[in-house]
Design a protein around this motif. Structure first.
Motif, PDB file in Angstrom:
ATOM      1  N   THR A 139       0.844  -1.196   0.000  1.00  0.00           N
ATOM      2  CA  THR A 139       0.000   0.000   0.000  1.00  0.00           C
ATOM      3  C   THR A 139       0.885   1.254   0.000  1.00  0.00           C
ATOM      4  N   ARG A 167       2.753   4.543  -7.112  1.00  0.00           N
ATOM      5  CA  ARG A 167       1.585   5.021  -7.878  1.00  0.00           C
ATOM      6  C   ARG A 167       1.799   4.772  -9.380  1.00  0.00           C
ATOM      7  N   GLN A 214      -7.600   5.510  -3.115  1.00  0.00           N
ATOM      8  CA  GLN A 214      -6.176   5.415  -3.490  1.00  0.00           C
ATOM      9  C   GLN A 214      -5.579   6.804  -3.734  1.00  0.00           C
TER      10      GLN A 214
END
Lengths: 177, 287
Positions: free
Chosen positions: A61, A92, B13
Motif C-alpha cells: 500500500t 503510484r 487510493q
C-alpha cells in the motif's frame, strides 16, 4: 486452521512487503567496496516497492511504501521524507502499469524495473538538490541506479520466495490499476 | 455495483497518495528547518535501527570482506614493496619526531607554555555506513551512555573521519567529512594558513574558503584541523591537497570510511569554554 490462529498469521503476512522492504533497506546500510568503482549501495527499497506493487499491490500500500522510505531515511540520515516521497510516487506509477508485467517472463520484468529505477533515482536526485539548494553529482546517482538494476534479480528471487508463502488475496479489486 | 466499488477504491487510493505525499513533504520541511521533533526522532531511531542493521547487514559485510580479501591478495606484491619503502621512510621520521618531541618538551618547560587540554576518547565500532549519492554518514555502537555527544570529533589511526550529529543511548550517527553538510576549519600543516574544508558527497573534499586567496596552499600540502571555534582539537590529520579544479582546491581525505572498522570519539573541551561531556555527565550537568 482455526480462525483464531489464521487471523494473526494473515495480519503478519500483510506486513511481509513492508518488513522485507525495510530489512532490505537496512541490509544495504553497509556499502560494498568494489575496488576502483568505489562504494556501491544498491537502492533495494526501490526494488522491493516495484516487486510487491507488481505482484501484491493489495499488500504494498502507500502506507507500506511510505514506511520503507521512512526507514531508509532514518537509517541513512537522509532528509526525512525524501525516500518516502520517491517510493510512494514509484508505487503510484508502477500500479498504473503493473498489468503489463504480470505473467511476463523475468527479463521483461527486469527491463521494466530498469525503466523505473533510473527515473526513481533521478527523482531522488532532484528532490535532494532542491532540498539542499545545490546540484548534486548526477553521475553518482546514475551509477547507483545501475547497481540497483544489477541487484534486482537476486532481490526479486528472495522476494519471490516470500511471496510464495503469502496467502492469496481475497479482495475483488485485486489487480486493478 | 462493481463499477461503483472500483471508482470508490480509486478515489481512496488517490486520497491516500495525496495524504502520504503531503506527509513526506511536511517531514522534509520540518527536517530542513531542524525541528526539535525530527532531531528527537532521529536520535531514537538510531538506537532502534542500529542493532537491526548490525544483524541484517552481516551478509553484505561478509561479501565486502571477501571482495577486500581478493583485492588485497591481488595487490600483495605491490603492497609489500610499498610498505617496505614506507617503513624505511617512517623509521627516519620516528627518529626525527623523537628528537623534536624532546626538544619541544624542553622549550615548553623553559617558556612555561600553557598546555593543550588532554582529550579523553571512547573507542567504538562502525556498524553501518550510508554512502548514497545524497548523504554520507556512519553509525557507531557507542551513545550517550558511553559519553558520546553531538559535535565530538571521530577519528581513526589515519586521521579525522567526521563529527557526531545524532546521539542515541547506545549508538550515534557520524557526519562524514565528505558529506555535503560537513564544514571543518583546517590549517595547512606547514604554514598554518587557515581554510575551511567541505564535502560534496563525492570521495574527495574541497576548500571553498581559503585565506589570502590560497597563497599558503599547494599540491601535496597536508591539512590538519585548526581547532578554531574550540569544538575540535587542533592537529587532527584531515587530508592532502591533490589538485586545483574549477577554481577550488581539492583534497583527498586520509581516512577511507569504507575501510574504517574501529574509531575513537574524542571528548575534547577547552577549559572554561565548553564543559567536557564526560565530566558534566558525572556531575549531572550534561545539558
Amino acid at each position: 486452521m482455526d480462525d483464531w490462529a489464521r487471523k494473526p498469521l494473515q495480519g503478519l503476512a500483510s506486513l511481509a512487503p513492508s518488513l522485507t522492504g525495510a530489512l532490505l533497506v537496512l541490509a544495504t546500510a553497509t556499502p560494498l567496496y568494489m575496488g576502483h568503482v568505489g562504494e556501491v549501495v544498491p537502492q533495494l527499497g526501490v526494488a522491493a516497492v516495484f516487486f510487491w506493487t507488481v505482484y501484491r499491490p493489495d499488500l504494498m500500500t502507500f502506507g507500506a511504501a511510505f514506511s520503507i522510505g521512512l526507514v531508509a531515511d532514518l537509517a541513512t540520515g537522509a532528509p526525512l521524507g525524501m525516500s518516502a516521497l520517491v517510493l510512494i510516487v514509484l508505487r503510484r506509477i508502477v500500479l498504473a502499469r503493473r498489468r503489463f508485467f504480470v505473467g511476463r517472463p523475468f527479463h521483461v520484468l527486469w527491463l521494466g524495473f530498469a525503466l523505473f529505477a533510473f527515473p526513481a533515482s533521478l527523482a531522488g536526485w532532484l528532490i535532494a538538490s532542491v532540498y539542499l539548494f545545490e546540484g548534486l553529482d548526477i553521475v553518482r546517482v546514475a551509477v547507483q541506479a545501475a547497481f540497483t538494476v544489477v541487484a534486482f534479480p537476486p532481490t526479486a528471487w528472495l522476494l519471490a520466495r516470500c511471496q510464495i508463502l503469502l496467502p492469496m488475496p481475497r479482495s475483488p479489486a485485486f489487480g486493478r490499476s | 455495483m462493481l463499477k461503483t466499488a472500483l471508482s470508490l477504491a480509486g478515489a481512496i487510493q488517490r486520497l491516500a497518495f495525496l495524504l502520504f505525499a503531503g506527509t513526506a513533504i511536511g517531514l522534509m520541511v520540518l527536517s530542513r528547518v531542524d525541528h526539535p521533533a525530527i532531531s528527537t526522532l532521529r536520535s531514537q531511531a538510531v538506537d532502534v535501527l542500529a542493532p537491526v542493521i548490525e544483524i541484517v547487514s552481516t551478509p553484505m559485510a561478509a561479501v565486502d570482506a571477501g571482495i577486500a580479501r581478493i583485492d588485497r591478495f591481488l595487490d600483495v606484491y605491490d603492497e609489500n614493496a610499498r610498505l617496505r619503502e614506507e617503513n624505511a621512510r617512517l623509521l627516519h621520521w620516528q627518529a626525527a619526531a623523537r628528537r623534536l618531541g624532546a626538544e619541544n618538551e624542553e622549550f615548553r618547560g623553559l617558556l612555561s607554555t600553557v598546555g593543550e587540554p588532554r582529550d579523553a576518547f571512547i573507542t567504538a565500532r562502525i556498524i553501518g555506513i550510508s554512502s548514497s549519492a545524497f548523504v554520507r554518514t556512519a553509525l557507531i555502537n557507542a551513545g550517550s551512555l558511553d559519553g558520546v555527544d553531538v559535535g565530538q570529533a571521530v577519528v581513526t589511526s589515519h586521521g579525522m573521519l567526521g563529527r557526531i550529529v545524532d546521539v542515541g543511548r547506545r549508538s550515534a550517527r557520524v557526519l562524514l567529512l565528505n558529506d555535503l553538510n560537513s564544514r571543518v576549519p583546517v590549517a595547512v600543516e606547514s604554514n598554518r594558513s587557515p581554510a575551511i574544508v567541505a564535502g560534496d558527497n563525492s570521495d574527495t573534499l574541497s576548500l571553498p574558503f581559503v585565506a589570502d586567496d590560497g597563497a599558503g596552499i599547494a599540491i601535496g600540502e597536508r591539512l590538519v584541523t585548526s581547532g578554531e571555534g574550540g569544538m575540535l582539537p587542533p592537529g587532527l590529520p584531515v587530508g592532502t591537497v591533490t589538485h586545483f579544479k574549477d577554481g577550488v582546491w581539492q583534497v583527498t581525505p586520509f581516512v577511507d570510511p569504507a575501510r574504517a572498522g574501529h574509531v575513537r570519539v574524542l571528548d575534547y573541551a577547552l577549559p572554561g569554554l565548553l564543559p567536557s561531556t564526560r565530566a558534566a555527565a558525572a556531575t549531572g550537568q550534561l545539558w
